[in-house]
Design an enzyme around this catalytic site. Structure first.
Site, PDB file in Angstrom:
ATOM      1  N   HIS A 196      28.691  33.013  31.389  1.00 20.52           N
ATOM      2  CA  HIS A 196      30.069  33.063  31.043  1.00 20.52           C
ATOM      3  C   HIS A 196      30.602  33.789  32.454  1.00 20.52           C
ATOM      4  O   HIS A 196      30.179  34.837  32.679  1.00 20.52           O
ATOM      5  CB  HIS A 196      30.409  33.441  29.652  1.00 20.52           C
ATOM      6  CG  HIS A 196      32.011  34.155  29.731  1.00 20.52           C
ATOM      7  ND1 HIS A 196      32.993  33.213  29.978  1.00 20.52           N
ATOM      8  CD2 HIS A 196      32.370  35.576  29.734  1.00 20.52           C
ATOM      9  CE1 HIS A 196      34.158  33.886  30.131  1.00 20.52           C
ATOM     10  NE2 HIS A 196      33.789  35.251  29.894  1.00 20.52           N
TER      11      HIS A 196
ATOM     12  N   ASN B  90      38.230  33.615  34.958  1.00 21.65           N
ATOM     13  CA  ASN B  90      37.689  33.688  33.623  1.00 21.65           C
ATOM     14  C   ASN B  90      38.532  32.587  32.771  1.00 21.65           C
ATOM     15  O   ASN B  90      39.480  32.925  32.167  1.00 21.65           O
ATOM     16  CB  ASN B  90      37.625  34.910  33.065  1.00 21.65           C
ATOM     17  CG  ASN B  90      37.021  35.316  31.694  1.00 21.65           C
ATOM     18  OD1 ASN B  90      36.849  34.074  31.118  1.00 21.65           O
ATOM     19  ND2 ASN B  90      36.767  36.345  31.161  1.00 21.65           N
TER      20      ASN B  90
ATOM     21  N   CYS C 150      35.186  34.525  24.402  1.00 20.97           N
ATOM     22  CA  CYS C 150      34.189  33.864  25.677  1.00 20.97           C
ATOM     23  C   CYS C 150      32.882  33.481  25.377  1.00 20.97           C
ATOM     24  O   CYS C 150      32.215  32.886  26.156  1.00 20.97           O
ATOM     25  CB  CYS C 150      34.314  35.174  26.792  1.00 20.97           C
ATOM     26  SG  CYS C 150      35.976  35.306  27.308  1.00 20.97           S
TER      27      CYS C 150
HETATM   28  N1  COA Z   1      45.041  45.174  41.012  1.00 24.11           N
HETATM   29  C1  COA Z   1      45.075  46.480  41.804  1.00 24.11           C
HETATM   30  N2  COA Z   1      44.492  47.757  41.041  1.00 24.11           N
HETATM   31  C2  COA Z   1      44.220  47.352  39.687  1.00 24.11           C
HETATM   32  C3  COA Z   1      43.943  46.277  38.934  1.00 24.11           C
HETATM   33  C4  COA Z   1      44.756  45.104  40.042  1.00 24.11           C
HETATM   34  N3  COA Z   1      44.899  44.044  39.582  1.00 24.11           N
HETATM   35  N4  COA Z   1      43.745  46.030  38.159  1.00 24.11           N
HETATM   36  C5  COA Z   1      43.300  47.538  37.634  1.00 24.11           C
HETATM   37  N5  COA Z   1      43.628  48.304  38.926  1.00 24.11           N
HETATM   38  C6  COA Z   1      43.440  49.615  38.999  1.00 24.11           C
HETATM   39  C7  COA Z   1      43.402  50.350  37.486  1.00 24.11           C
HETATM   40  O1  COA Z   1      44.814  50.633  37.390  1.00 24.11           O
HETATM   41  C8  COA Z   1      42.619  51.553  38.093  1.00 24.11           C
HETATM   42  O2  COA Z   1      43.453  52.326  38.729  1.00 24.11           O
HETATM   43  P1  COA Z   1      43.390  53.901  38.382  1.00 24.11           P
HETATM   44  O3  COA Z   1      41.915  54.302  38.971  1.00 24.11           O
HETATM   45  O4  COA Z   1      44.491  54.567  39.367  1.00 24.11           O
HETATM   46  O5  COA Z   1      43.542  54.324  37.168  1.00 24.11           O
HETATM   47  C9  COA Z   1      41.590  50.984  38.991  1.00 24.11           C
HETATM   48  O6  COA Z   1      42.217  49.719  39.576  1.00 24.11           O
HETATM   49  C10 COA Z   1      40.241  51.041  38.437  1.00 24.11           C
HETATM   50  O7  COA Z   1      40.615  50.171  36.883  1.00 24.11           O
HETATM   51  P2  COA Z   1      39.276  49.841  36.492  1.00 24.11           P
HETATM   52  O8  COA Z   1      39.818  48.970  35.058  1.00 24.11           O
HETATM   53  O9  COA Z   1      38.437  50.963  36.009  1.00 24.11           O
HETATM   54  O10 COA Z   1      38.752  48.705  37.244  1.00 24.11           O
HETATM   55  P3  COA Z   1      37.199  48.106  37.329  1.00 24.11           P
HETATM   56  O11 COA Z   1      36.592  48.266  38.358  1.00 24.11           O
HETATM   57  O12 COA Z   1      36.449  48.094  35.852  1.00 24.11           O
HETATM   58  O13 COA Z   1      37.768  46.277  37.241  1.00 24.11           O
HETATM   59  C11 COA Z   1      38.019  44.753  35.412  1.00 24.11           C
HETATM   60  C12 COA Z   1      38.494  46.066  36.376  1.00 24.11           C
HETATM   61  C13 COA Z   1      38.763  44.084  34.523  1.00 24.11           C
HETATM   62  C14 COA Z   1      38.096  43.701  36.608  1.00 24.11           C
HETATM   63  C15 COA Z   1      36.407  44.913  35.251  1.00 24.11           C
HETATM   64  O14 COA Z   1      36.561  46.225  34.369  1.00 24.11           O
HETATM   65  C16 COA Z   1      35.721  43.873  34.341  1.00 24.11           C
HETATM   66  O15 COA Z   1      35.686  42.727  34.900  1.00 24.11           O
HETATM   67  N6  COA Z   1      35.875  44.038  33.029  1.00 24.11           N
HETATM   68  C17 COA Z   1      35.101  42.971  32.305  1.00 24.11           C
HETATM   69  C18 COA Z   1      36.210  41.933  32.133  1.00 24.11           C
HETATM   70  C19 COA Z   1      35.755  41.037  31.199  1.00 24.11           C
HETATM   71  O16 COA Z   1      34.357  40.605  31.539  1.00 24.11           O
HETATM   72  N7  COA Z   1      36.615  40.387  30.323  1.00 24.11           N
HETATM   73  C20 COA Z   1      36.097  39.198  29.377  1.00 24.11           C
HETATM   74  C21 COA Z   1      34.916  39.624  28.492  1.00 24.11           C
HETATM   75  S1  COA Z   1      34.179  38.079  28.160  1.00 24.11           S
END
Ligand code: COA
Length: 333
Positions: free
Chosen positions: A254, A284, A112
């Site tokens: 980004h 993204n 990214c």
């Molecule tokens: N729909 C519903 N629930 C979802 C889900 C979806 N699409 N994706 C994850 N969950 C659930 C998880 O399973 C978890 O459930 P649990 O608590 O029962 O285990 C819960 O939501 C929380 O998961 P978590 O990963 O802690 O959520 P989050 O608030 O951190 O959001 C992202 C997840 C990926 C959106 C977030 O962490 C993020 O944006 N991270 C950075 C990603 C990024 O920038 N990537 C590229 C780098 S350049």
């Protein structure tokens, strides 16, 4: 006299096929509400059968050249982590399809942060006089490497391409890139990776799931690294341009997650409305993310000539980077 790389043209391309959150929710255990509130994403574009990263890169590259009013470039860089093939690079094919056979053309892989890395390298190449104009394209099709059953990554990523044409110019003129800050931390490479398909772990002969050929991401850890690294890198780039954080008119990061943008704004003590965002429409899009946000920023009136703008990226590697410019009077195509 110092030569700067000056932004002379901006082009973008998105595949036609749009996948909304509701469509994802019909196939996976997720909901429009979860995706919108946790990421800010409403929809993403996804390539169809027969389309590739190179196809998107060609379209964006053609438009950047048109935006700059030329059909020539002396070098082509394609920032991508989803090349058309593992070997050779995608850029030579893209260059030839743009009528630029013969010019140096190569890929840059910084996930990214790829577009910021490529901008930095293009600025160095132009600054040293190694090349005149450089076409920098960011293009990715993460839909081709996501686990179809992974609701988290499927919700976040979309396909797309964006490109800029850089020309040599004066460091003081609008569009001149400066303040470059780049960094990496390979000790945390496992946070964002496709484990197989390279020389360490082959991906042939079995399913993608068995061989680890799908993209994986540790969302929580990535989130906090992204906020910390992008805020610091944007401040460093601004400082190298003698701008205080408060002098920055627009930050174009980004587009990883709307909450990441809000957290960076908070950490930097800047109002959230200085951060350009189009993540709701495209998700993204990895290396394409920053040029797509730049084009939407101009079209929506958030980016205007003369503004002090800092671009910042963070991604797998881990990698991060930022650089700034006074926004030039250009029209994206
Ligand atoms: N729909 C519903 N629930 C979802 C889900 C979806 N699409 N994706 C994850 N969950 C659930 C998880 O399973 C978890 O459930 P649990 O608590 O029962 O285990 C819960 O939501 C929380 O998961 P978590 O990963 O802690 O959520 P989050 O608030 O951190 O959001 C992202 C997840 C990926 C959106 C977030 O962490 C993020 O944006 N991270 C950075 C990603 C990024 O920038 N990537 C590229 C780098 S350049």
């Amino acid at each position: 006299m110092n030569r700067a790389a000056v932004l002379a043209g901006l082009g973008t391309w998105l595949p036609e096929n749009v996948v909304t959150n509701d469509e994802l929710a019909r196939r996976l255990d997720t909901s429009d509400e979860w995706i919108r509130t946790r990421t800010g994403i409403r929809q993403r574009h996804v390539i169809g059968p027969g389309q590739s990263t190179g196809d998107l890169a060609v379209e964006a590259g053609r438009r950047a050249l048109k935006s700059a009013g030329t059909d020539q470039a002396d070098m082509v860089m394609v920032a991508t982590s989803t090349p058309d093939r593992p070997c050779p690079a995608t850029a030579p094919d893209v260059a030839s399809r743009l009528g630029l056979t013969g010019v140096p053309a190569f890929d840059i892989a910084a996930v990214c942060t790829g577009f910021v890395y490529a901008l930095g390298m293009a600025a160095a190449v132009i600054g040293s006089g190694t090349a005149g104009s450089v076409l920098v394209i960011g293009a990715d099709t993460f839909s081709t490497i996501l686990d179809p059953e992974d609701r988290t990554t499927r919700a976040v990523f979309g396909d797309g391409a964006g490109a800029v044409l850089l020309r040599p110019g004066d460091p003081g003129e609008p569009g001149a890139l400066g303040g470059l800050d780049l960094g990496s931390d390979g000790s945390r490479s496992e946070l964002i990776e496709v484990p197989a398909g390279g020389s360490r772990q082959k991906a042939s002969g079995r399913s993608a799931e068995e061989t680890g050929a799908y993209f994986t991401m540790q969302g929580r850890a990535v989130f906090s690294e992204a906020v910390r690294r992008m805020a610091t890198s944007v401040e460093t780039a601004a400082d190298r341009l003698d701008w205080a954080p408060g002098d920055i008119d627009r930050v174009v990061l980004h587009q990883a997650n709307a909450r990441i943008l809000a957290a960076v704004a908070d950490r930097m003590g800047l109002p959230a409305d200085r951060f350009v965002s189009n993540i709701g429409r495209v998700g993204n899009t990895v290396a394409a993310s920053i040029p797509l946000a730049l084009a939407d920023g101009v079209i929506e009136g958030a980016l205007r000539p003369g503004q002090r703008v800092v671009l910042g990226g963070f991604g797998g590697g881990l990698t991060w980077g930022a650089m700034g410019l006074r926004w030039p009077d250009i029209s994206p195509v």
